[in-house]
Design a protein around this motif. Structure first.
Motif, PDB file in Angstrom:
ATOM      1  N   LEU A  51      -2.858  -4.877   1.435  1.00 39.11           N
ATOM      2  CA  LEU A  51      -3.586  -4.435   0.239  1.00 39.11           C
ATOM      3  C   LEU A  51      -3.586  -2.916   0.146  1.00 39.11           C
ATOM      4  CD1 LEU A  51      -5.412  -5.200  -2.195  1.00 39.11           C
ATOM      5  CD2 LEU A  51      -7.342  -5.116  -0.624  1.00 39.11           C
ATOM      6  N   LEU A  52      -3.869  -2.244   1.233  1.00 42.41           N
ATOM      7  CA  LEU A  52      -3.894  -0.778   1.257  1.00 42.41           C
ATOM      8  C   LEU A  52      -2.508  -0.190   0.959  1.00 42.41           C
ATOM      9  CD1 LEU A  52      -5.394   1.882   1.770  1.00 42.41           C
ATOM     10  CD2 LEU A  52      -4.858   1.599   4.208  1.00 42.41           C
ATOM     11  N   GLY A  53      -1.471  -0.733   1.592  1.00 43.31           N
ATOM     12  CA  GLY A  53      -0.116  -0.238   1.346  1.00 43.31           C
ATOM     13  C   GLY A  53       0.293  -0.385  -0.105  1.00 43.31           C
ATOM     14  N   ASP A  54      -0.043  -1.519  -0.700  1.00 42.85           N
ATOM     15  CA  ASP A  54       0.278  -1.760  -2.109  1.00 42.85           C
ATOM     16  C   ASP A  54      -0.470  -0.783  -3.015  1.00 42.85           C
ATOM     17  OD1 ASP A  54       1.737  -3.336  -4.021  1.00 42.85           O
ATOM     18  OD2 ASP A  54      -0.164  -4.270  -4.583  1.00 42.85           O
ATOM     19  N   LEU A  55      -1.737  -0.526  -2.704  1.00 44.13           N
ATOM     20  CA  LEU A  55      -2.527   0.413  -3.511  1.00 44.13           C
ATOM     21  C   LEU A  55      -2.013   1.847  -3.384  1.00 44.13           C
ATOM     22  CD1 LEU A  55      -6.114  -0.996  -2.916  1.00 44.13           C
ATOM     23  CD2 LEU A  55      -4.804  -1.058  -5.044  1.00 44.13           C
ATOM     24  N   ILE A  56      -1.574   2.231  -2.202  1.00 49.20           N
ATOM     25  CA  ILE A  56      -0.999   3.567  -2.030  1.00 49.20           C
ATOM     26  C   ILE A  56       0.221   3.716  -2.938  1.00 49.20           C
ATOM     27  CG2 ILE A  56       0.233   5.094  -0.424  1.00 49.20           C
ATOM     28  CD1 ILE A  56      -1.654   3.986   1.793  1.00 49.20           C
ATOM     29  N   GLY A  57       1.068   2.695  -2.954  1.00 51.22           N
ATOM     30  CA  GLY A  57       2.236   2.707  -3.839  1.00 51.22           C
ATOM     31  C   GLY A  57       1.838   2.814  -5.303  1.00 51.22           C
TER      32      GLY A  57
END
Length: 196
Positions: A51-57
């Protein structure tokens, strides 16, 4: 690419899940779902890392739109029939329906236009708080869906005989691209034609 993602995730697990999710979120989420089933990950940590990685993107693409979309349109838009006039119409529609567009885009991967949607959100100056809330809410659903997809159906890729894997990937990719291309042309026609 899928084999490389498998290899990295099996070798480095959580350490590599975050950075590669920023750039290849959906693939990584499905692969992690399958590896979760095989016992390589625990549900809660991998879910929140993805979830965090996707939001950073998402925020990186928002920044691209916020700081450079208009310049890019003016410089290269003519190559894809994107003029300032078309961009103005797109922004007008986007501002009017921004909450629906952002949320639906997040839970459907933008029907193939996720990057365009995220960049447009930045270009139209969607308030960052609103953007964050919608992306986080949609991200919870999207991440859970892709993890579940990998968990329950990830082994289908492995069951296909090696000789047919490339053909299978090419066929699926071609079908997805053709579907999104048709949808893109339909949406473009509606926006340019002023029917939206």
């Amino acid at each position: 690419m899928v084999e490389a993602v498998f290899s990295w995730l099996i070798t480095y697990r959580y350490w590599v899940a975050l950075p590669i999710t920023v750039f290849a979120g959906p693939i990584v989420m499905v692969v992690c779902g399958f590896l979760l089933k095989l016992g390589y990950f625990s549900l809660i940590p991998v879910y929140f890392i993805l979830l965090l990685g996707d939001l950073i993107g998402d925020f990186l693409w928002y920044g691209v739109g916020y700081y450079g979309a208009r310049r890019l349109v003016r410089r290269y838009g003519r190559f894809v029939s994107l003029t300032d006039r078309v961009m103005d119409k797109i922004e007008e529609v986007f501002k009017r329906y921004q909450n629906k567009i952002l949320f639906i885009s997040k839970i459907t991967m933008g029907l193939g236009f996720a990057l365009v949607t995220l960049i447009t959100a930045g270009a139209t100056r969607v308030p960052i708080k609103n953007y964050a809330i919608l992306n986080i809410l949609g991200g919870f659903i999207w991440t859970a869906f892709l993890l579940a997809l990998g968990y329950f159906f990830g082994n289908l890729y492995l069951l296909i005989d090696k000789a047919f894997r490339l053909l299978f990937l090419v066929a699926v990719t071609t079908l997805v691209i053709l579907a999104f291309w048709g949808l893109k042309n339909y949406i473009k026609q509606k926006v340019v034609g002023g029917k939206l």
